[in-house]
Design a protein around this motif. Sequence first.
Motif, short mmCIF file in Angstrom:
data_model
loop_
_atom_site.label_atom_id
_atom_site.label_comp_id
_atom_site.label_asym_id
_atom_site.label_seq_id
_atom_site.Cartn_x
_atom_site.Cartn_y
_atom_site.Cartn_z
N ASP A 111 0.83 -1.20 0.00
CA ASP A 111 0.00 0.00 0.00
C ASP A 111 0.87 1.26 0.00
O ASP A 111 2.08 1.20 -0.14
CB ASP A 111 -0.98 -0.02 1.18
CG ASP A 111 -0.29 -0.12 2.53
OD1 ASP A 111 0.90 0.21 2.63
OD2 ASP A 111 -0.94 -0.54 3.49
N SER A 112 0.25 2.41 0.16
CA SER A 112 0.96 3.69 0.05
C SER A 112 1.98 3.92 1.17
O SER A 112 2.89 4.72 1.02
CB SER A 112 -0.03 4.85 0.02
OG SER A 112 -0.78 4.87 1.22
N GLU A 113 1.85 3.23 2.29
CA GLU A 113 2.81 3.37 3.39
C GLU A 113 3.83 2.24 3.30
O GLU A 113 3.64 1.15 3.84
CB GLU A 113 2.11 3.33 4.74
CG GLU A 113 1.35 4.59 5.06
CD GLU A 113 0.94 4.65 6.52
OE1 GLU A 113 1.70 4.19 7.38
OE2 GLU A 113 -0.16 5.14 6.76
N VAL A 114 4.93 2.50 2.61
CA VAL A 114 5.97 1.50 2.42
C VAL A 114 6.92 1.55 3.61
O VAL A 114 7.49 2.58 3.91
CB VAL A 114 6.74 1.75 1.11
CG1 VAL A 114 7.84 0.73 0.93
CG2 VAL A 114 5.79 1.74 -0.07
N THR A 115 7.07 0.41 4.25
CA THR A 115 8.03 0.32 5.36
C THR A 115 9.02 -0.80 5.05
O THR A 115 8.76 -1.67 4.22
CB THR A 115 7.32 0.00 6.69
OG1 THR A 115 6.72 -1.30 6.59
CG2 THR A 115 6.26 1.03 7.02
N ARG A 116 10.13 -0.73 5.72
CA ARG A 116 11.16 -1.77 5.54
C ARG A 116 10.59 -3.14 5.85
O ARG A 116 10.85 -4.11 5.16
CB ARG A 116 12.34 -1.46 6.46
CG ARG A 116 13.45 -2.47 6.34
CD ARG A 116 14.61 -2.09 7.21
NE ARG A 116 15.26 -0.96 6.56
CZ ARG A 116 16.31 -0.33 7.04
NH1 ARG A 116 16.82 -0.69 8.19
NH2 ARG A 116 16.86 0.66 6.39
N HIS A 117 9.78 -3.21 6.89
CA HIS A 117 9.18 -4.49 7.29
C HIS A 117 8.28 -5.05 6.18
O HIS A 117 8.34 -6.25 5.87
CB HIS A 117 8.40 -4.31 8.59
CG HIS A 117 7.62 -5.53 8.98
ND1 HIS A 117 8.23 -6.67 9.45
CD2 HIS A 117 6.29 -5.79 8.94
CE1 HIS A 117 7.31 -7.59 9.71
NE2 HIS A 117 6.12 -7.08 9.40
N LYS A 118 7.44 -4.19 5.59
CA LYS A 118 6.53 -4.66 4.53
C LYS A 118 7.30 -5.13 3.30
O LYS A 118 6.96 -6.16 2.70
CB LYS A 118 5.55 -3.55 4.15
CG LYS A 118 4.50 -3.27 5.20
CD LYS A 118 3.58 -2.16 4.75
CE LYS A 118 2.55 -1.84 5.82
NZ LYS A 118 1.67 -0.74 5.41
N VAL A 119 8.34 -4.38 2.93
CA VAL A 119 9.14 -4.77 1.78
C VAL A 119 9.83 -6.09 2.06
O VAL A 119 9.85 -7.00 1.22
CB VAL A 119 10.16 -3.67 1.41
CG1 VAL A 119 11.13 -4.16 0.35
CG2 VAL A 119 9.44 -2.41 0.94
N ASN A 120 10.41 -6.21 3.25
CA ASN A 120 11.10 -7.44 3.64
C ASN A 120 10.14 -8.64 3.58
O ASN A 120 10.49 -9.70 3.06
CB ASN A 120 11.69 -7.29 5.04
CG ASN A 120 12.50 -8.49 5.47
OD1 ASN A 120 13.11 -9.16 4.65
ND2 ASN A 120 12.51 -8.76 6.76
N LYS A 121 8.93 -8.44 4.09
CA LYS A 121 7.94 -9.51 4.09
C LYS A 121 7.58 -9.94 2.67
O LYS A 121 7.52 -11.14 2.36
CB LYS A 121 6.68 -9.05 4.83
CG LYS A 121 5.62 -10.09 4.98
CD LYS A 121 4.44 -9.56 5.76
CE LYS A 121 3.33 -10.59 5.82
NZ LYS A 121 2.15 -10.08 6.52
N GLN A 122 7.38 -8.97 1.77
CA GLN A 122 7.03 -9.28 0.39
C GLN A 122 8.17 -9.99 -0.33
O GLN A 122 7.95 -10.96 -1.06
CB GLN A 122 6.66 -7.99 -0.38
CG GLN A 122 5.40 -7.33 0.10
CD GLN A 122 4.15 -8.07 -0.32
OE1 GLN A 122 4.19 -9.02 -1.10
NE2 GLN A 122 3.01 -7.63 0.17
#
Length: 68
Positions: free
Chosen positions: A4-15
Amino acid sequence: MEIDSEVTRHKVNKQVRELMEGEKGKDMRKKATEWKRLAHEAIAPPAGSSYSNFENLIQSLLLVPNQF
């Protein structure tokens, strides 16, 4: 897969981990391999559909009288 529009290191890492190690990633790689195979078949001479269509186009253009 989207973030989504709030990109965080955690979200990128998870993906990235899901793509590299998870089931979605395995499915995506399997589909990509199948698309690659189908693309190679489509351009393979002389029976590939893209090859045949291109060959027919060239033959048609060669048979058209010069109109210039």
